[in-house]
Write a protein that holds these residues in place. Structure first.
Motif, PDB file in Angstrom:
ATOM      1  N   HIS A 176      89.419 -34.137  17.637  1.00 20.16           N
ATOM      2  CA  HIS A 176      89.910 -33.492  18.862  1.00 20.16           C
ATOM      3  C   HIS A 176      88.842 -32.581  19.456  1.00 20.16           C
ATOM      4  CE1 HIS A 176      92.386 -30.671  21.331  1.00 20.16           C
ATOM      5  NE2 HIS A 176      93.023 -31.794  21.618  1.00 20.16           N
ATOM      6  N   SER A 177      88.110 -31.900  18.589  1.00 22.06           N
ATOM      7  CA  SER A 177      87.070 -30.990  19.089  1.00 22.06           C
ATOM      8  C   SER A 177      85.774 -31.733  19.405  1.00 22.06           C
ATOM      9  CB  SER A 177      86.802 -29.883  18.060  1.00 22.06           C
ATOM     10  OG  SER A 177      86.399 -30.422  16.824  1.00 22.06           O
ATOM     11  N   ARG A 178      85.548 -32.868  18.726  1.00 23.85           N
ATOM     12  CA  ARG A 178      84.369 -33.695  18.988  1.00 23.85           C
ATOM     13  C   ARG A 178      84.810 -35.145  19.161  1.00 23.85           C
ATOM     14  NH1 ARG A 178      80.718 -31.513  13.902  1.00 23.85           N
ATOM     15  NH2 ARG A 178      80.915 -29.278  14.334  1.00 23.85           N
ATOM     16  N   PRO A 179      85.366 -35.482  20.308  1.00 23.90           N
ATOM     17  CA  PRO A 179      85.984 -36.805  20.489  1.00 23.90           C
ATOM     18  C   PRO A 179      84.976 -37.946  20.372  1.00 23.90           C
ATOM     19  CG  PRO A 179      86.627 -35.288  22.247  1.00 23.90           C
ATOM     20  CD  PRO A 179      85.504 -34.637  21.500  1.00 23.90           C
ATOM     21  N   PRO A 180      85.308 -38.972  19.591  1.00 30.86           N
ATOM     22  CA  PRO A 180      84.451 -40.155  19.518  1.00 30.86           C
ATOM     23  C   PRO A 180      84.698 -41.046  20.732  1.00 30.86           C
ATOM     24  CG  PRO A 180      86.379 -40.481  18.154  1.00 30.86           C
ATOM     25  CD  PRO A 180      86.478 -39.079  18.703  1.00 30.86           C
ATOM     26  N   THR A 181      83.879 -42.047  20.912  1.00 31.10           N
ATOM     27  CA  THR A 181      84.071 -43.010  21.995  1.00 31.10           C
ATOM     28  C   THR A 181      85.049 -44.082  21.527  1.00 31.10           C
ATOM     29  OG1 THR A 181      81.812 -42.634  22.774  1.00 31.10           O
ATOM     30  CG2 THR A 181      82.933 -44.629  23.551  1.00 31.10           C
ATOM     31  N   LEU A 182      86.214 -44.124  22.148  1.00 40.49           N
ATOM     32  CA  LEU A 182      87.253 -45.069  21.764  1.00 40.49           C
ATOM     33  C   LEU A 182      87.306 -46.235  22.749  1.00 40.49           C
ATOM     34  CD1 LEU A 182      90.137 -42.606  20.794  1.00 40.49           C
ATOM     35  CD2 LEU A 182      88.391 -43.624  19.310  1.00 40.49           C
ATOM     36  N   PRO A 183      87.875 -47.374  22.351  1.00 43.62           N
ATOM     37  CA  PRO A 183      88.013 -48.505  23.272  1.00 43.62           C
ATOM     38  C   PRO A 183      88.843 -48.123  24.496  1.00 43.62           C
ATOM     39  CG  PRO A 183      88.511 -49.150  21.005  1.00 43.62           C
ATOM     40  CD  PRO A 183      88.408 -47.662  21.009  1.00 43.62           C
ATOM     41  N   ASP A 184      88.568 -48.780  25.634  1.00 40.86           N
ATOM     42  CA  ASP A 184      89.352 -48.477  26.837  1.00 40.86           C
ATOM     43  C   ASP A 184      90.737 -49.121  26.724  1.00 40.86           C
ATOM     44  OD1 ASP A 184      89.220 -51.206  27.710  1.00 40.86           O
ATOM     45  OD2 ASP A 184      87.340 -50.821  28.739  1.00 40.86           O
ATOM     46  N   ASP A 185      91.606 -48.797  27.676  1.00 36.67           N
ATOM     47  CA  ASP A 185      93.005 -49.231  27.608  1.00 36.67           C
ATOM     48  C   ASP A 185      93.148 -50.753  27.603  1.00 36.67           C
ATOM     49  OD1 ASP A 185      93.847 -46.635  27.494  1.00 36.67           O
ATOM     50  OD2 ASP A 185      94.369 -46.478  29.621  1.00 36.67           O
ATOM     51  N   ILE A 218      99.329 -52.175   2.712  1.00 39.60           N
ATOM     52  CA  ILE A 218      98.002 -51.697   3.097  1.00 39.60           C
ATOM     53  C   ILE A 218      98.078 -51.140   4.519  1.00 39.60           C
ATOM     54  CG2 ILE A 218      96.825 -53.302   1.565  1.00 39.60           C
ATOM     55  CD1 ILE A 218      95.943 -54.897   3.995  1.00 39.60           C
ATOM     56  N   ASP A 219      97.454 -49.993   4.703  1.00 36.20           N
ATOM     57  CA  ASP A 219      97.339 -49.360   6.018  1.00 36.20           C
ATOM     58  C   ASP A 219      96.071 -49.856   6.694  1.00 36.20           C
ATOM     59  OD1 ASP A 219      99.617 -47.834   5.855  1.00 36.20           O
ATOM     60  OD2 ASP A 219      98.590 -45.963   5.385  1.00 36.20           O
ATOM     61  N   LEU A 220      96.198 -50.334   7.925  1.00 36.83           N
ATOM     62  CA  LEU A 220      95.040 -50.691   8.744  1.00 36.83           C
ATOM     63  C   LEU A 220      95.156 -49.993  10.085  1.00 36.83           C
ATOM     64  CD1 LEU A 220      94.429 -54.534   8.242  1.00 36.83           C
ATOM     65  CD2 LEU A 220      92.973 -52.646   7.483  1.00 36.83           C
ATOM     66  N   MET A 221      94.046 -49.477  10.588  1.00 30.22           N
ATOM     67  CA  MET A 221      93.992 -48.831  11.891  1.00 30.22           C
ATOM     68  C   MET A 221      93.300 -49.739  12.895  1.00 30.22           C
ATOM     69  SD  MET A 221      92.845 -44.899  11.376  1.00 30.22           S
ATOM     70  CE  MET A 221      94.017 -43.580  11.285  1.00 30.22           C
ATOM     71  N   HIS A 222      93.718 -49.624  14.148  1.00 30.39           N
ATOM     72  CA  HIS A 222      92.955 -50.262  15.221  1.00 30.39           C
ATOM     73  C   HIS A 222      92.721 -49.238  16.333  1.00 30.39           C
ATOM     74  CE1 HIS A 222      96.605 -50.810  17.770  1.00 30.39           C
ATOM     75  NE2 HIS A 222      97.217 -51.072  16.638  1.00 30.39           N
ATOM     76  N   GLY A 223      91.870 -49.594  17.291  1.00 31.81           N
ATOM     77  CA  GLY A 223      91.470 -48.618  18.306  1.00 31.81           C
ATOM     78  C   GLY A 223      90.471 -47.622  17.751  1.00 31.81           C
ATOM     79  N   LEU A 224      89.630 -48.077  16.819  1.00 31.83           N
ATOM     80  CA  LEU A 224      88.667 -47.190  16.164  1.00 31.83           C
ATOM     81  C   LEU A 224      87.459 -46.923  17.063  1.00 31.83           C
ATOM     82  CD1 LEU A 224      88.699 -48.806  12.598  1.00 31.83           C
ATOM     83  CD2 LEU A 224      90.208 -47.054  13.550  1.00 31.83           C
ATOM     84  N   PRO A 225      86.662 -45.907  16.754  1.00 33.81           N
ATOM     85  CA  PRO A 225      85.476 -45.614  17.566  1.00 33.81           C
ATOM     86  C   PRO A 225      84.592 -46.844  17.761  1.00 33.81           C
ATOM     87  CG  PRO A 225      85.862 -43.823  16.029  1.00 33.81           C
ATOM     88  CD  PRO A 225      86.846 -44.904  15.681  1.00 33.81           C
ATOM     89  N   ASP A 226      84.315 -47.151  19.023  1.00 32.68           N
ATOM     90  CA  ASP A 226      83.431 -48.277  19.399  1.00 32.68           C
ATOM     91  C   ASP A 226      83.922 -49.626  18.867  1.00 32.68           C
ATOM     92  OD1 ASP A 226      81.444 -46.640  20.740  1.00 32.68           O
ATOM     93  OD2 ASP A 226      80.834 -45.946  18.752  1.00 32.68           O
ATOM     94  N   GLN A 227      85.204 -49.758  18.639  1.00 31.96           N
ATOM     95  CA  GLN A 227      85.731 -51.007  18.090  1.00 31.96           C
ATOM     96  C   GLN A 227      85.936 -52.043  19.194  1.00 31.96           C
ATOM     97  OE1 GLN A 227      89.796 -51.092  16.456  1.00 31.96           O
ATOM     98  NE2 GLN A 227      88.963 -52.065  14.614  1.00 31.96           N
TER      99      GLN A 227
END
Length: 390
Positions: free
Chosen positions: A205-214, A162-171
Motif C-alpha cells: 500500500h505504501s509502495r504499490p507495485p505495477t499490477l495488470p490493468d483491468d 492449494i492457494d493460488l493468486m492472480h493479478g500479481l505484479p507485472d503478471q
C-alpha cells in the motif's frame, strides 16, 4: 426468532518467518523461536473461557490459521487438539484444517499433523514462478511448493487445498494461466484462486507495485474460470473451487471447505488466539455477539485470564447487510426462511430490496429459495449497498 446455527472454531497462530508485503492479517515476524508450549496453554485457557458459548452444540469444523501454523511442531498441534476435545464436543466427522507455508514444511511434518488429528491442509502456494514468489515476499520457491503438495498427497488426509493468486505484479495472462495449469496438474481436491488486492497498512500500500490493468485482470478471471471448469472443478464460492467426485456427492463428505461454508452461511464460530474474531448467536437475548481477542502475542501471552479485547452486539439495522454480505459469496440456492433464523429479523425487513433486485435480474426467488444470478455476482457490491442501513 433466532435459532442456533452450526458452530465452528477458529484458532489463530500469529507468527511468520517474515511478513509478506501484501498481508494485512494479524501476523508477526519471528525474532526467536515460537513459544509453542506457552501459547498452546494460553489457547486452551482462552477456549475454556469461551466454551459456554457452544450452548450444547458440537464443533463442526476447526481451522488453524495465521500467520504460519506449520511453524508449530506436530507435538504442539497434537496437544492443542487433544485439549480442544477435552473442552468442547466435536462432531465425529469434524473437519480440521491447518494452514501451511511450503517454506516451513519438513519432510515428515504433514504426516505428523495428520497423526495429531488434522485431516485437511491448506497450502499457501500463491504462484509456481520463482520471480513472482520473490515479488510477493514468499520464502519458498517452486520446487518447495511442489514438494509440499506431494507430501499432502501422501499424508493420508481427507482433503487438501492449494492457494493460488492472480493479478500479481507485472503478471501477464500467460503467466496466470501457467500457474493455474501447474496447480491443476497436481490434482488438489480444492483450490482457492483469488485476486491480489492492495490492502491498507501493508508494504504494497505504501509502495504499490505495477499490477495488470483491468482488461488483463478480466481476461485472467474469465479464461481461468473456464480452464478450471474444463478440468473438473466447480466454483461454489467467489474464490473457491472443488473437484467434482461422484463418489463424494453428499455435503458431509465432499471437497468444499466446510469451515468456510459455515462462515458464508452466517453460522457461528468461536475465535481463540491473537486477534481472533468470533460470532456467537444468543437466542434468549435475540442478539448476535462479536468478539475479538488481544492482537499482539506479547499482550496475549501476558493476559493469563482476560483474552477479550473487544466485544459488541451487531445492531439490528446492520444485520441485513452482514447476512447477505456473507451469504451472497456462495453460488448455492438457499431457503428464504434462513434469513430470519440466522438474523432474528422479519423477512419483511428485506422483502422490497429483494423484490427490486429480482426485477433487475440480480437474483431469482423460486419455491421459497433465493439464488444470486451471474449478473448479481458481477454487480455484487452494488447489490450489497442496497442492504445498508440509511
Amino acid at each position: 426468532m433466532l435459532t442456533l446455527p452450526p458452530l465452528s472454531l477458529y484458532i489463530h497462530i500469529p507468527w511468520c518467518v517474515q511478513k509478506c508485503p501484501y498481508c494485512d492479517f494479524n501476523s508477526h515476524a519471528l525474532k526467536e523461536g515460537v513459544p509453542e508450549d506457552q501459547y498452546v496453554d494460553a489457547l486452551l485457557t482462552d477456549l475454556k473461557q469461551d466454551a459456554h458459548y457452544a450452548q450444547g452444540r458440537q464443533i463442526s469444523s476447526i481451522f488453524i490459521g495465521g500467520g504460519t501454523p506449520s511453524l508449530l511442531s506436530a507435538d504442539a498441534i497434537s496437544r492443542l487438539l487433544s485439549g480442544v476435545r477435552d473442552l468442547v464436543p466435536l462432531q465425529p466427522d469434524c473437519e480440521i484444517t491447518l494452514e501451511a507455508n511450503p517454506g516451513t514444511v519438513e519432510s515428515d511434518k504433514f504426516t505428523g499433523f495428520q497423526q495429531a488429528g488434522v485431516n485437511r491442509i491448506s497450502i499457501g502456494v500463491q504462484s509456481f514462478q520463482n520471480e513472482k514468489l520473490t515479488a510477493l515476499g514468499r520464502i519458498h520457491g517452486k520446487n518447495e511448493a511442489l514438494r509440499a503438495i506431494e507430501q499432502a498427497q501422501q499424508a493420508g488426509l481427507d482433503s487438501f487445498n492449494i492457494d493460488l493468486m492472480h493479478g500479481l505484479p507485472d503478471q501477464s495472462l500467460e503467466d496466470a494461466l501457467s500457474d493455474l495449469a501447474q496447480g491443476i496438474a497436481m490434482a488438489p481436491p480444492h483450490m482457492s484462486w483469488y485476486q491480489l488486492t492492495i490492502e491498507p497498512n501493508t508494504l504494497f500500500h505504501s509502495r504499490p507495485p505495477t499490477l495488470p490493468d483491468d482488461d488483463i485482470l478480466w481476461d485472467i478471471y474469465e479464461q481461468g474460470h473456464k480452464v478450471l471448469q474444463a478440468a473438473g472443478y466447480r466454483q461454489y464460492e467467489v474464490s473457491a473451487y472443488h473437484r467434482i467426485d461422484e463418489h463424494r456427492a453428499n455435503e458431509t463428505n465432499d471437497y468444499r471447505c466446510r469451515h468456510n461454508l459455515n462462515y458464508w452461511r452466517f453460522g457461528d464460530y468461536l475465535g481463540i488466539g491473537c486477534g481472533a474474531h468470533g460470532k456467537i448467536t444468543l437466542p434468549l437475548q435475540n442478539q448476535i455477539l462479536r468478539t475479538s481477542k488481544i492482537k499482539h502475542p506479547r499482550g496475549y501471552l501476558a493476559a493469563k485470564q482476560q483474552f477479550v479485547d473487544q466485544q459488541s452486539f451487531i445492531a439490528n439495522e446492520d444485520l441485513p447487510f452482514e447476512y447477505f454480505m456473507n451469504r451472497f459469496r456462495l453460488f448455492e440456492a438457499f431457503p428464504i426462511s434462513e434469513y430470519s433464523e440466522r438474523t432474528g429479523q422479519p423477512l419483511s425487513s428485506v422483502e422490497k430490496t429483494l423484490a427490486d433486485a429480482e426485477q433487475q435480474g440480480l437474483l431469482t426467488i423460486e419455491r421459497q429459495h433465493l439464488q444470486l444470478s451471474l449478473k448479481g455476482h458481477r454487480y455484487l457490491n452494488s447489490l450489497l449497498e442496497s442492504f445498508l442501513a440509511d
